[in-house]
Scaffold this active site. Structure first.
Site, PDB file in Angstrom:
ATOM      1  N   PRO A   1      -3.010  39.726 -33.783  1.00  0.00           N
ATOM      2  CA  PRO A   1      -3.208  38.660 -32.758  1.00  0.00           C
ATOM      3  C   PRO A   1      -4.155  39.071 -31.726  1.00  0.00           C
ATOM      4  O   PRO A   1      -3.805  40.179 -31.107  1.00  0.00           O
ATOM      5  CB  PRO A   1      -1.874  38.095 -32.425  1.00  0.00           C
ATOM      6  CG  PRO A   1      -0.939  39.149 -32.615  1.00  0.00           C
ATOM      7  CD  PRO A   1      -1.468  40.097 -33.715  1.00  0.00           C
ATOM      8  N   GLU A   2      -5.010  38.145 -30.946  1.00  0.00           N
ATOM      9  CA  GLU A   2      -5.705  38.486 -30.037  1.00  0.00           C
ATOM     10  C   GLU A   2      -5.275  37.494 -28.726  1.00  0.00           C
ATOM     11  O   GLU A   2      -4.369  36.671 -29.095  1.00  0.00           O
ATOM     12  CB  GLU A   2      -7.184  38.166 -30.366  1.00  0.00           C
ATOM     13  CG  GLU A   2      -7.509  39.368 -31.601  1.00  0.00           C
ATOM     14  CD  GLU A   2      -8.995  39.098 -32.200  1.00  0.00           C
ATOM     15  OE1 GLU A   2      -9.801  38.944 -31.221  1.00  0.00           O
ATOM     16  OE2 GLU A   2      -9.005  39.271 -33.313  1.00  0.00           O
TER      17      GLU A   2
ATOM     18  N   LYS B   1      -2.888  41.554 -25.105  1.00  0.00           N
ATOM     19  CA  LYS B   1      -2.285  41.216 -26.248  1.00  0.00           C
ATOM     20  C   LYS B   1      -0.847  41.430 -26.341  1.00  0.00           C
ATOM     21  O   LYS B   1       0.027  41.263 -27.124  1.00  0.00           O
ATOM     22  CB  LYS B   1      -3.040  42.103 -27.583  1.00  0.00           C
ATOM     23  CG  LYS B   1      -4.507  42.070 -27.837  1.00  0.00           C
ATOM     24  CD  LYS B   1      -4.465  42.994 -28.759  1.00  0.00           C
ATOM     25  CE  LYS B   1      -6.289  43.012 -29.015  1.00  0.00           C
ATOM     26  NZ  LYS B   1      -6.797  43.798 -30.061  1.00  0.00           N
TER      27      LYS B   1
ATOM     28  N   ARG C   1     -21.940  51.168 -20.047  1.00  0.00           N
ATOM     29  CA  ARG C   1     -21.700  51.883 -21.340  1.00  0.00           C
ATOM     30  C   ARG C   1     -22.847  52.235 -22.220  1.00  0.00           C
ATOM     31  O   ARG C   1     -23.778  51.351 -22.140  1.00  0.00           O
ATOM     32  CB  ARG C   1     -20.790  50.949 -21.992  1.00  0.00           C
ATOM     33  CG  ARG C   1     -19.520  50.704 -21.146  1.00  0.00           C
ATOM     34  CD  ARG C   1     -18.325  51.601 -21.526  1.00  0.00           C
ATOM     35  NE  ARG C   1     -17.047  51.361 -20.908  1.00  0.00           N
ATOM     36  CZ  ARG C   1     -15.896  51.587 -21.158  1.00  0.00           C
ATOM     37  NH1 ARG C   1     -16.006  52.404 -22.268  1.00  0.00           N
ATOM     38  NH2 ARG C   1     -15.002  51.026 -20.701  1.00  0.00           N
TER      39      ARG C   1
ATOM     40  N   ARG D   1     -14.361  49.456 -38.364  1.00  0.00           N
ATOM     41  CA  ARG D   1     -13.749  47.976 -38.610  1.00  0.00           C
ATOM     42  C   ARG D   1     -14.708  47.128 -39.183  1.00  0.00           C
ATOM     43  O   ARG D   1     -15.955  47.349 -39.402  1.00  0.00           O
ATOM     44  CB  ARG D   1     -13.287  47.052 -37.568  1.00  0.00           C
ATOM     45  CG  ARG D   1     -12.232  47.841 -36.704  1.00  0.00           C
ATOM     46  CD  ARG D   1     -10.875  47.982 -37.147  1.00  0.00           C
ATOM     47  NE  ARG D   1     -10.153  46.882 -37.620  1.00  0.00           N
ATOM     48  CZ  ARG D   1      -9.484  46.047 -36.659  1.00  0.00           C
ATOM     49  NH1 ARG D   1      -9.341  46.715 -35.520  1.00  0.00           N
ATOM     50  NH2 ARG D   1      -9.229  44.739 -36.965  1.00  0.00           N
TER      51      ARG D   1
END
Ligand SMILES: [Zn+2]
Length: 272
Positions: A2-3, A58, A153, A262
């Site tokens: 779940p997010e 979360k 980043r 992923r």
């Protein structure tokens, strides 16, 4: 896993069904999910009223009257289910709380997840919540802050969106959906994103998470027998888990590949 939209949906349900109620009994089938011995856990929360239900990233933080909180992380498979008084509590829960009303709240499949007891302090001071990035739906998360954080980043954009230190609460489903919305390929490097793409991505993150939260996310486990909210965003998914199906914009087949370990789902024509 779940997010934000799914956890927000659980938080709303908990606020509605559990806040204000008093925990009368605690049953623990999986002591490993706790951070203290089961008898101490039960003694600490029995007789306590639920005074607040919050979310950070979360995780759900259930505040009790004795200045302690229950910090819940569902990880991959965990979920919570509410049972009305007299309703048969089906399944094999890891932990069940029974309230003075006879209603029950059960936590299932906390194999990787947890239910931790922590003193109620500022959320940022709870060790489980340390080091998390900004909440993408918070007013403080501005386009300028997003741009600033991106500029620090050098990474592929999809894994970065799922990095909880970069932004809190986004996982595989919504990283795919926000990148499709902003027409950016999942493996693109942050350094190659134009200002227009950064801006588009920012607005897609805010818009999609807000809409998905309003519609109950995509999480399939119902919170209670009369739950008609959970999972309402599922028909709105554009790429996630749609491999081989036609893109809603250009009709090309949605493709999938591994990006950062992923599954990335994307349209090879719409996303560049
Ligand atoms: Zn397309």
């Amino acid at each position: 896993m779940p997010e934000i939209p799914e956890i927000e949906t659980v938080r709303r349900h908990l606020t509605e069904k559990v806040q204000g109620k008093i925990i009368q009994k605690v049953e623990i089938a999986r002591e490993k999910s706790l951070n203290v011995p089961g008898d101490i856990f039960a003694a600490s929360i029995t007789g306590q009223q639920v005074v607040s239900v919050n979310r950070r990233a979360k995780q759900i933080i259930i505040g009790l009257a004795n200045n302690h909180s229950l910090v819940v992380h569902f990880m991959l498979e965990g979920y919570a289910r509410f049972f009305y008084a007299g309703e048969e509590a089906a399944g094999t829960p890891s932990v069940t709380l029974t309230f003075h009303t006879g209603e029950k709240l059960s936590f299932f499949k906390l194999t990787l997840g947890y239910l931790h007891l922590a003193p109620t302090v500022k959320l940022a001071d709870i060790p489980e919540l340390a080091g998390l990035g900004p909440e993408p739906l918070s007013p403080e998360f501005s386009l300028d802050i997003f741009r600033q954080r991106l500029s620090e980043r050098r990474a592929m954009i999809k894994p970065l969106l799922m990095n909880q230190e970069f932004i809190a609460g986004i996982g595989n489903v919504y990283s795919n959906e926000t990148l499709f919305c902003s027409k950016i390929r999942p493996e693109r490097k942050t350094t190659t994103l134009t200002e227009a793409e950064q801006s588009k991505l920012y607005h897609c993150i805010r818009d999609i998470l807000a809409l998905a939260t309003r519609l109950g996310g995509v999480y399939e486990e119902k919170f209670a027998a009369d739950d008609i909210l959970t999972g309402g965003f599922e028909p709105h998914l554009k790429v996630a888990y749609r491999t081989g199906q036609p893109c809603y914009i250009c009709r090309s087949s949605i493709e999938t590949k591994r990006v950062g370990g992923r599954n990335a789902f994307y349209c090879p024509v719409c996303q560049r």
